[in-house]
Scaffold this active site. Structure first.
Site, short mmCIF file in Angstrom:
data_model
loop_
_atom_site.label_atom_id
_atom_site.label_comp_id
_atom_site.label_asym_id
_atom_site.label_seq_id
_atom_site.Cartn_x
_atom_site.Cartn_y
_atom_site.Cartn_z
N ASP A 13 46.73 33.61 30.20
CA ASP A 13 45.88 32.57 30.78
C ASP A 13 45.09 33.10 31.97
OD1 ASP A 13 46.85 30.92 28.88
OD2 ASP A 13 47.64 29.39 30.23
N CYS B 134 55.23 34.01 28.48
CA CYS B 134 54.14 33.36 29.21
C CYS B 134 53.86 31.95 28.71
CB CYS B 134 52.89 34.23 29.18
SG CYS B 134 53.08 35.74 30.19
N ASP B 135 52.85 31.35 29.30
CA ASP B 135 52.66 29.90 29.33
C ASP B 135 52.84 29.17 28.00
OD1 ASP B 135 51.80 31.02 31.68
OD2 ASP B 135 50.31 29.50 32.04
N LYS B 136 51.95 29.37 27.04
CA LYS B 136 51.98 28.59 25.80
C LYS B 136 53.00 29.11 24.82
CE LYS B 136 49.04 26.86 28.00
NZ LYS B 136 49.15 28.07 28.80
N CYS C 32 53.81 36.24 35.78
CA CYS C 32 53.34 36.27 37.18
C CYS C 32 54.37 35.71 38.14
CB CYS C 32 52.01 35.54 37.30
SG CYS C 32 50.69 36.35 36.39
N GLU D 92 43.25 25.55 31.69
CA GLU D 92 43.77 25.55 33.06
C GLU D 92 42.65 25.88 34.03
OE1 GLU D 92 47.04 28.21 33.43
OE2 GLU D 92 48.46 26.81 32.53
N SER E 70 46.71 25.52 36.47
CA SER E 70 47.73 26.57 36.46
C SER E 70 48.89 26.13 37.32
CB SER E 70 47.14 27.87 37.01
OG SER E 70 48.15 28.76 37.40
#
Length: 573
Positions: free
Chosen positions: A78, A119-121, A192, A460, A486
């Site tokens: 992202d 990570c995110d998704k 991150c 985001e 984010s």
């Protein structure tokens, strides 16, 4: 075994022949087939090391007595795709990942599953796929990134760089200083280093019961993760023996536990979006009002970047997620559902015990100044950052179906705010306007047509919020959007405003200069217009839909639902 569907009986001789072509032996035909859903890719820092992790987990499954079947999903970064057209694919990728996991697991009839996201998704996508297939499953992430350091010892992360862009534009730092942030903020592999969406979700998996303790906080580069990977391989075999599946683990109670953790540690607002989607796939009824009920009872006892100078490695040193849950368990009796079963085979209450907070005593060797006589990484419930949790669901005439705010990242004095609307029809226009000086102290920035349908894909928006911070307006400006942020966003930033503009929501009716009122204590988001004026505007309103070159994004837009329901896709059946 479930995999016998593909390998038992004389009529499966062709199937066995094909399996043997991949290296499966006759002896293997009598063992469980264990799927390993890996998300390795070269382009994502949180995943760039997962090729080696996948191979190690494969060997550990062999050692545990299973037959490993490694396959990959897609993964997007992202941070890299943010701020341009590519970000529109971020949330839709969650649905593709869920579909991919379901497709491979069901097609090949695996007996059990290990998921390696980071990570995110990827995390919620794999969770959604696991709920659908409902075979014994353990999640074990690739681990968080270490924080960076400048030459003079200042701690940096991805948010330092984004905010540095705004500071450079404002003339408060030099090009050389921005370059140093760029070169130090992301020092190596891992998700991150702050409490952004990836780490919020990896940590939430511990409280949800789908991951082993310390999954969310052991650094990606720490050899301690190898022990966790091995433990996951052996534990999935135990789950298979006991018949414990994801739908046994993910219940209304365990979802409560995950949200309680998120509120206690001030996690990303995106956990709301993703956990609602996971609940839907698990067949659990869960709504926004339940989140507010829990928030009122949950003290915010931990703040990690962007809400403080601490990072995930510091949280790990203080005891990790189980230590936060220990403080909640002992300090707010009856709040956590102790009896919820987890992938350890034991309850969350049993997992938590023995994980009390470390590093409370002053230690001059630590890199952060201690506060008083102890570190503030994890506070006690008697001395919280705030009496209520780090998330809030707002309603009002601007958000009749709800909006989400990360209260843990709101500056003191911004709990109530009123100002004129400065409207941008999308993120790109907002970034240009903020950097171009169109936003002044006292304004309420409105970014619309960034919801699941309007974006599409609900990209985001770390860039505009970081630019506001970088220009010194973080405690002077509020921002509302039907899009999302984010986990690195901080400030009085309200997202997921529902219904979105593209669905005819009130945010689409706003005009420049309308007075917007934010009242966090009262959980309100309103525009100072009467019902008659809103009705007049609504009668003349036609939502704007962007032209899209992508057939996938057009299909996504046609099926996407409100952020208030997790932005799941409509089921045509």
């Amino acid at each position: 075994m479930r995999s016998d569907t593909t390998k038992k009986g004389f009529e499966r001789a062709p199937h066995r022949a094909l399996l043997k072509a991949t290296g499966v032996t006759d002896d293997d035909m009598h063992k469980p087939f264990i799927g390993i859903a890996n998300s390795y890719t070269d382009i994502v820092p949180g995943h760039v090391h997962l090729n080696a992790v996948g191979e190690y987990v494969r060997q550990c499954v062999r050692d545990a007595g299973g037959v490993p079947m490694l396959f990959n999903t897609i993964a997007l970064c992202d941070g890299i795709i943010m701020g341009h057209f590519g970000m529109k694919y971020s949330l839709p990728s969650r649905e593709l990942i869920a579909d991919c996991v379901e497709t491979v697991v069901e097609s090949h009839q695996f007996d059990a599953l290990i998921c390696i996201p980071n990570c995110d998704k990827i995390i919620p996508g794999m969770l959604m796929g696991a709920m659908r297939s409902n075979i014994p499953t353990v999640f074990v992430s690739g681990g968080p990134m270490a924080a960076g350091r400048t030459r003079d010892g200042r701690v940096t992360d991805l948010i330092s760089i984004f905010e540095g862009v705004g500071a450079y534009k404002a003339g408060t730092i030099t090009a050389e200083e921005l370059a140093e942030l760029e070169n130090t903020g992301c020092p190596g592999a891992g998700s991150c280093s702050g409490m952004f969406t990836a780490n919020s979700m990896n940590c939430a998996c511990e409280a949800l019961g789908m991951a082993l303790p310390l999954n969310g906080t052991i650094l990606a580069t720490n050899q301690e993760r190898k022990r966790l990977y091995r433990q996951a391989a052996f534990q999935v075999m135990e789950l298979l023996k006991k018949g414990i599946t994801p739908r046994d683990v993910v219940t209304r109670d365990s979802l409560d536990n995950a949200f309680i953790l998120d509120m206690a540690m001030g996690g990303s607002t995106n956990t709301v979006l993703h956990l609602l989607a996971v609940a839907h796939e698990a067949g659990v009824a869960y709504d926004l009002e339940r989140i507010n009920e829990l928030n009122e009872r949950t003290p915010n006892i931990c703040r990690i970047s962007p809400a403080s100078g601490y990072h995930i490695e510091d949280l790990h040193g203080a005891g990790g997620i189980m230590a936060i849950l220990w403080e909640i368990l002992t300090g707010v009796p009856g709040l956590l559902h102790e009896e919820s079963i987890t992938v350890t085979g034991e309850t969350i209450g049993q997992n938590i015990r023995g994980h009390s907070v470390r590093n409370r005593e002053c230690d001059a060797g630590k890199r952060y100044e201690p506060t008083g006589d102890h570190f503030d990484i994890i506070r006690t419930t008697q001395n919280p950052y705030s009496e209520t949790g780090g998330l809030a669901i707002l309603r009002g005439n601007l958000a009749p179906e709800g909006a989400v705010l990360k209260t843990a990242a709101v500056a003191p004095g911004m709990e109530t705010f009123e100002g004129p609307a400065v409207i941008f029809e999308g993120q790109e226009e907002a970034c240009e306007g903020i950097l171009g000086g169109k936003v002044k102290a006292g304004d309420v920035v409105v970014i619309r047509y960034e919801g699941p349908r309007g974006g599409p894909g609900m990209q985001e928006m770390l860039a505009p919020t970081s630019y506001i911070m970088g220009q010194g307006l973080g405690n002077k400006v509020a921002l509302i959007t039907d899009g999302r942020f984010s986990g690195g966003t901080r400030g009085a930033c309200v997202g997921h405003v529902s219904p979105e503009a593209a669905a005819g929501g009130p945010i689409g009716l706003l005009k420049d200069g309308d007075l917007i009122a934010l009242d966090i204590p009262k959980r309100r988001l309103d525009v100072k217009l009467d019902d008659a004026e809103l009705a007049r505007r609504r009668a003349a309103f036609a939502p704007k839909l962007r032209e899209l070159p992508s057939s996938w994004l057009r299909r996504y837009r046609a099926q996407a639902t409100s952020a208030g329901t997790g932005a799941i896709l409509k089921d045509p059946g």
